[in-house]
Design a protein around this motif. Sequence first.
Motif, PDB file in Angstrom:
ATOM      1  N   GLY A  44       1.057  -1.096  -0.185  1.00  0.00           N
ATOM      2  CA  GLY A  44       0.029   0.098   0.334  1.00  0.00           C
ATOM      3  C   GLY A  44       1.014   1.445  -0.042  1.00  0.00           C
ATOM      4  N   SER A  45       2.003   1.167  -0.162  1.00  0.00           N
ATOM      5  CA  SER A  45       3.008   2.412  -0.146  1.00  0.00           C
ATOM      6  C   SER A  45       2.835   3.685  -1.717  1.00  0.00           C
ATOM      7  N   GLY A  46       2.500   1.768  -2.424  1.00  0.00           N
ATOM      8  CA  GLY A  46       2.570   3.359  -4.008  1.00  0.00           C
ATOM      9  C   GLY A  46       3.048   2.684  -5.102  1.00  0.00           C
ATOM     10  N   LYS A  47       3.870   1.597  -4.461  1.00  0.00           N
ATOM     11  CA  LYS A  47       5.371   1.055  -5.529  1.00  0.00           C
ATOM     12  C   LYS A  47       4.983   0.739  -6.866  1.00  0.00           C
ATOM     13  N   SER A  48       3.247   0.048  -7.030  1.00  0.00           N
ATOM     14  CA  SER A  48       3.002  -0.111  -7.822  1.00  0.00           C
ATOM     15  C   SER A  48       2.170   0.658  -8.994  1.00  0.00           C
ATOM     16  N   THR A  49       1.830   1.638  -8.415  1.00  0.00           N
ATOM     17  CA  THR A  49       1.068   3.133  -9.081  1.00  0.00           C
ATOM     18  C   THR A  49       2.105   3.110  -9.525  1.00  0.00           C
ATOM     19  N   MET A  50       3.302   3.600  -9.050  1.00  0.00           N
ATOM     20  CA  MET A  50       4.678   4.364  -9.575  1.00  0.00           C
ATOM     21  C   MET A  50       5.042   3.518 -10.765  1.00  0.00           C
ATOM     22  N   LEU A  51       4.970   1.891 -10.845  1.00  0.00           N
ATOM     23  CA  LEU A  51       5.409   1.556 -12.099  1.00  0.00           C
ATOM     24  C   LEU A  51       3.907   1.756 -13.512  1.00  0.00           C
ATOM     25  N   SER A  52       3.163   1.682 -12.303  1.00  0.00           N
ATOM     26  CA  SER A  52       1.409   2.030 -13.615  1.00  0.00           C
ATOM     27  C   SER A  52       1.613   3.390 -14.017  1.00  0.00           C
ATOM     28  N   VAL A  53       1.947   4.709 -13.305  1.00  0.00           N
ATOM     29  CA  VAL A  53       2.058   5.725 -14.280  1.00  0.00           C
ATOM     30  C   VAL A  53       2.908   5.986 -15.520  1.00  0.00           C
ATOM     31  N   ALA A  54       3.954   5.007 -15.174  1.00  0.00           N
ATOM     32  CA  ALA A  54       5.593   5.365 -15.761  1.00  0.00           C
ATOM     33  C   ALA A  54       5.328   4.260 -17.017  1.00  0.00           C
ATOM     34  N   GLY A  55       4.357   3.742 -16.518  1.00  0.00           N
ATOM     35  CA  GLY A  55       4.077   2.942 -18.135  1.00  0.00           C
ATOM     36  C   GLY A  55       3.075   2.893 -18.747  1.00  0.00           C
ATOM     37  N   GLY A  56       2.693   4.601 -18.170  1.00  0.00           N
ATOM     38  CA  GLY A  56       1.135   5.177 -19.417  1.00  0.00           C
ATOM     39  C   GLY A  56      -0.070   3.920 -18.844  1.00  0.00           C
ATOM     40  N   LEU A  57      -0.188   3.742 -18.122  1.00  0.00           N
ATOM     41  CA  LEU A  57      -1.268   2.618 -17.947  1.00  0.00           C
ATOM     42  C   LEU A  57      -2.273   3.743 -16.752  1.00  0.00           C
ATOM     43  N   ASP A  58      -1.778   4.453 -15.697  1.00  0.00           N
ATOM     44  CA  ASP A  58      -2.838   5.715 -14.878  1.00  0.00           C
ATOM     45  C   ASP A  58      -2.186   7.007 -15.534  1.00  0.00           C
ATOM     46  N   VAL A  65       4.816  12.423 -15.950  1.00  0.00           N
ATOM     47  CA  VAL A  65       5.426  11.666 -16.618  1.00  0.00           C
ATOM     48  C   VAL A  65       6.528  10.802 -18.073  1.00  0.00           C
ATOM     49  N   VAL A  66       7.550  11.849 -17.824  1.00  0.00           N
ATOM     50  CA  VAL A  66       8.668  11.833 -19.306  1.00  0.00           C
ATOM     51  C   VAL A  66       8.925  10.175 -19.176  1.00  0.00           C
ATOM     52  N   VAL A  67       8.855   9.550 -20.384  1.00  0.00           N
ATOM     53  CA  VAL A  67       9.641   8.891 -21.097  1.00  0.00           C
ATOM     54  C   VAL A  67      10.682   9.388 -22.037  1.00  0.00           C
ATOM     55  N   ASP A  68      11.536   8.551 -22.238  1.00  0.00           N
ATOM     56  CA  ASP A  68      12.347   8.762 -22.987  1.00  0.00           C
ATOM     57  C   ASP A  68      12.404   9.839 -23.741  1.00  0.00           C
ATOM     58  N   GLY A  69      12.365  11.467 -23.036  1.00  0.00           N
ATOM     59  CA  GLY A  69      11.979  12.285 -23.483  1.00  0.00           C
ATOM     60  C   GLY A  69      10.775  12.777 -24.454  1.00  0.00           C
ATOM     61  N   GLU A  70       8.996  11.882 -23.640  1.00  0.00           N
ATOM     62  CA  GLU A  70       8.617  12.424 -24.235  1.00  0.00           C
ATOM     63  C   GLU A  70       7.544  12.340 -22.414  1.00  0.00           C
ATOM     64  N   ASP A  71       6.763  13.173 -23.280  1.00  0.00           N
ATOM     65  CA  ASP A  71       5.817  13.865 -21.769  1.00  0.00           C
ATOM     66  C   ASP A  71       4.316  12.611 -22.025  1.00  0.00           C
ATOM     67  N   LEU A  72       4.170  12.117 -21.198  1.00  0.00           N
ATOM     68  CA  LEU A  72       2.432  11.052 -21.006  1.00  0.00           C
ATOM     69  C   LEU A  72       1.322  11.548 -21.282  1.00  0.00           C
ATOM     70  N   SER A  73       1.387  13.011 -20.447  1.00  0.00           N
ATOM     71  CA  SER A  73       0.505  13.160 -20.139  1.00  0.00           C
ATOM     72  C   SER A  73       0.021  14.171 -21.323  1.00  0.00           C
ATOM     73  N   GLY A 161      12.036  -7.257 -28.182  1.00  0.00           N
ATOM     74  CA  GLY A 161      12.372  -6.974 -29.150  1.00  0.00           C
ATOM     75  C   GLY A 161      13.269  -5.851 -27.969  1.00  0.00           C
ATOM     76  N   ASP A 162      13.430  -5.184 -28.753  1.00  0.00           N
ATOM     77  CA  ASP A 162      14.109  -3.324 -28.348  1.00  0.00           C
ATOM     78  C   ASP A 162      13.820  -2.003 -27.178  1.00  0.00           C
ATOM     79  N   ARG A 163      12.746  -2.874 -26.220  1.00  0.00           N
ATOM     80  CA  ARG A 163      12.044  -2.035 -25.365  1.00  0.00           C
ATOM     81  C   ARG A 163      13.241  -1.146 -25.036  1.00  0.00           C
ATOM     82  N   ALA A 164      13.426  -0.097 -23.838  1.00  0.00           N
ATOM     83  CA  ALA A 164      13.575   1.312 -23.982  1.00  0.00           C
ATOM     84  C   ALA A 164      13.725   0.759 -22.026  1.00  0.00           C
ATOM     85  N   LEU A 165      12.472   0.700 -21.890  1.00  0.00           N
ATOM     86  CA  LEU A 165      11.884   1.037 -19.840  1.00  0.00           C
ATOM     87  C   LEU A 165      11.061  -0.703 -19.727  1.00  0.00           C
ATOM     88  N   LEU A 166      11.584  -1.244 -18.782  1.00  0.00           N
ATOM     89  CA  LEU A 166      10.890  -2.570 -18.232  1.00  0.00           C
ATOM     90  C   LEU A 166      10.579  -2.607 -16.516  1.00  0.00           C
TER      91      LEU A 166
END
Length: 241
Positions: A44-58, A65-73, A161-166
Motif C-alpha cells: 500500500g505504499s504506492g510501488k505498483s502505482t509508481m509503475l503504472s503511471v510510468a507505463g502509461g496505464l494510469d 511522467v516523462v519517458v524517453d524524452g516524451e511527456d506522457l500527459s 524486442g528493443d524496449r528501453a524501459l522495463l
Amino acid sequence: MTALVEWDDVTKVFGSGHVQVDALSHVSLQALRGELVAVMGPSGSGKSTMLSVAGGLDRPTSGRVVVDGEDLSTMGAAELALVRRRRVGYVFQQLNLIDGLTAEENISLPLELDGMSGRRARSAARTTLALVEMRDLAGRFPEELSGGEQQRVAIARAVVGDRALLLADEPTGALDSSTGEAVLRLLRAQCDRGACVILVTHDARLAGWADRVVFLRDGRIVDQTGPRSGPEVLLREPARR
C-alpha cells in the motif's frame, strides 16, 4: 547518463471524499539508461502505482511522467498505446497472459502488432523463451503451464524486442530461487545493453542486484540508497553480475 524515465512531482489520487486514497504524493525521481532501480516499501505504499503511471496505464492526478524524452500527459490513448508497445515492457503481478494464445504467441503478439512479420516475431519469441529456459514449452497455452512457467512467459514478453524501459512488479514471486536468479540476470543484462529497469520487490536479496534502491512509504519517497552503501541486508548479492 540520460534519464530514461522521470516522475516530476507526481501525485495520484484514487477516489474522493472519505474514501480518497493518495497512492502517490509529490514523487520526484529520475531513472537512467543502463540503471536497475529497485523500489521497496510496505504493502500500500504506492510501488505498483509508481509503475503504472510510468507505463502509461494510469495518468497522474498532478505532475508529469516523462519517458524517453516524451511527456506522457500530452499523449492521447493511441499515442500511449504506441509507447507501451514499442518502448515499455511490463511484468504485471497478475501476468495478464492471453489464454487463447500459446506462450510463443503471447510473446510475439506485441511485435506483430507493431508491424513485424509473423515469422520474425515468432523467431524473436523463441529466442527470448530460451533466455528464461522455456523454449521447449513454446507451444503450450497458459492453462497448461505452472504458475512459475506463466511468470517466465510474462517476463519474456516484457523483454522481447528493443524496449528501453522495463517495469517489473514482483517478477520472481512465483519462482524458485535458482529460476529467480536467472530472471534477475536477464534483467541485469537488459540494463547492460542500455535499457532502464524498475523493479518492485519486497525481497532485499533481489534489491541487492540494483544500482539504486528507493524506499516508499505512504506514497512518498522516504529514502534512497545504493546496495553497497545501504543496510547490511542489501549487501548479500553484488550489485553487478
